[in-house]
Design a protein around this motif. Structure first.
Motif, PDB file in Angstrom:
ATOM      1  N   ARG A 147     -66.937  10.427   1.284  1.00 15.41           N
ATOM      2  CA  ARG A 147     -66.828   9.563   2.460  1.00 15.41           C
ATOM      3  C   ARG A 147     -67.853   9.869   3.543  1.00 15.41           C
ATOM      4  O   ARG A 147     -68.066   9.063   4.442  1.00 15.41           O
ATOM      5  N   SER A 148     -68.449  11.025   3.505  1.00 13.69           N
ATOM      6  CA  SER A 148     -69.395  11.416   4.556  1.00 13.69           C
ATOM      7  C   SER A 148     -70.650  10.552   4.508  1.00 13.69           C
ATOM      8  O   SER A 148     -71.172  10.262   3.430  1.00 13.69           O
ATOM      9  N   ALA A 149     -71.140  10.200   5.679  1.00 15.08           N
ATOM     10  CA  ALA A 149     -72.330   9.353   5.781  1.00 15.08           C
ATOM     11  C   ALA A 149     -73.607  10.075   5.375  1.00 15.08           C
ATOM     12  O   ALA A 149     -74.635   9.445   5.156  1.00 15.08           O
ATOM     13  N   HIS A 150     -73.551  11.402   5.252  1.00 18.35           N
ATOM     14  CA  HIS A 150     -74.775  12.159   4.971  1.00 18.35           C
ATOM     15  C   HIS A 150     -74.798  12.811   3.603  1.00 18.35           C
ATOM     16  O   HIS A 150     -75.736  13.536   3.285  1.00 18.35           O
ATOM     17  N   LYS A 151     -73.804  12.558   2.744  1.00 16.98           N
ATOM     18  CA  LYS A 151     -73.748  13.197   1.423  1.00 16.98           C
ATOM     19  C   LYS A 151     -74.095  12.198   0.326  1.00 16.98           C
ATOM     20  O   LYS A 151     -73.549  11.099   0.266  1.00 16.98           O
ATOM     21  N   PHE A 152     -74.979  12.644  -0.567  1.00 19.09           N
ATOM     22  CA  PHE A 152     -75.462  11.795  -1.644  1.00 19.09           C
ATOM     23  C   PHE A 152     -75.562  12.614  -2.931  1.00 19.09           C
ATOM     24  O   PHE A 152     -75.571  13.848  -2.888  1.00 19.09           O
ATOM     25  N   ILE A 153     -75.652  11.930  -4.060  1.00 19.28           N
ATOM     26  CA  ILE A 153     -75.932  12.577  -5.342  1.00 19.28           C
ATOM     27  C   ILE A 153     -77.288  12.066  -5.808  1.00 19.28           C
ATOM     28  O   ILE A 153     -77.495  10.857  -5.952  1.00 19.28           O
ATOM     29  N   ILE A 154     -78.202  13.001  -6.013  1.00 20.78           N
ATOM     30  CA  ILE A 154     -79.543  12.677  -6.491  1.00 20.78           C
ATOM     31  C   ILE A 154     -79.837  13.579  -7.666  1.00 20.78           C
ATOM     32  O   ILE A 154     -79.745  14.809  -7.549  1.00 20.78           O
ATOM     33  N   VAL A 183     -76.766  16.209  -2.194  1.00 24.83           N
ATOM     34  CA  VAL A 183     -77.808  16.292  -1.183  1.00 24.83           C
ATOM     35  C   VAL A 183     -77.219  15.858   0.155  1.00 24.83           C
ATOM     36  O   VAL A 183     -76.599  14.807   0.255  1.00 24.83           O
ATOM     37  N   ASP A 184     -77.409  16.692   1.168  1.00 22.49           N
ATOM     38  CA  ASP A 184     -77.023  16.347   2.530  1.00 22.49           C
ATOM     39  C   ASP A 184     -78.283  15.919   3.269  1.00 22.49           C
ATOM     40  O   ASP A 184     -79.262  16.668   3.309  1.00 22.49           O
TER      41      ASP A 184
END
Length: 139
Positions: A85-92, A97-98
């Protein structure tokens, strides 16, 4: 000064290189400058200086992105796969990745206020740019 990791076979470097290649692609497209921060930055410097990773390695990659507005941040991350749910967390490339914005969106106290009203300190990011080193991984 450039950290040259082109000959490295270190897992941490190879993983970070794949992730950062994608970050570099979206950052160039959005015309946003970024900085590797946190434990990944520490590991890349350690590998350059000592030839080996620190004993305790990190599983994520942290990046600070210099943006002037939340719209610019959204433009940077719009094509990345969200994680949670965080606006700054991604999966790459299978790695968490934050992506933390700083710059024109900072408050006077060097914090940012996320759209969900969470406050985060970005103190030191602007200063880190002044002493940052370029990392070379590709030929």
């Amino acid at each position: 000064m450039t950290i040259d990791l082109r000959a490295s076979t270190d897992y941490e470097v190879l993983r970070a290189a794949r992730v950062l290649a994608r970050i570099d692609e979206v950052a160039r497209e959005a015309r946003v400058s970024y900085l590797v921060i946190g434990a990944t930055a520490r590991s890349l410097i350690s590998i350059d200086l000592l030839g080996t990773s620190p004993q305790r390695q990190t599983k994520d990659v942290d990046v600070a992105a210099e943006v002037d507005s939340w719209e610019e941040f959204d433009s940077l991350v719009r094509n990345l796969d969200k994680h949670g749910r965080s606006a700054h967390k991604f999966i790459i490339e299978g790695t968490e990745v934050d992506v933390v914005p700083y710059g024109g969106i900072e408050q006077a106290d060097r914090t940012i206020m996320w759209p969900d009203d969470q406050v985060m300190s970005v103190l030191g990011f602007r200063e880190a740019v002044d002493s940052a080193q370029t990392v070379s991984r590709s030929e």
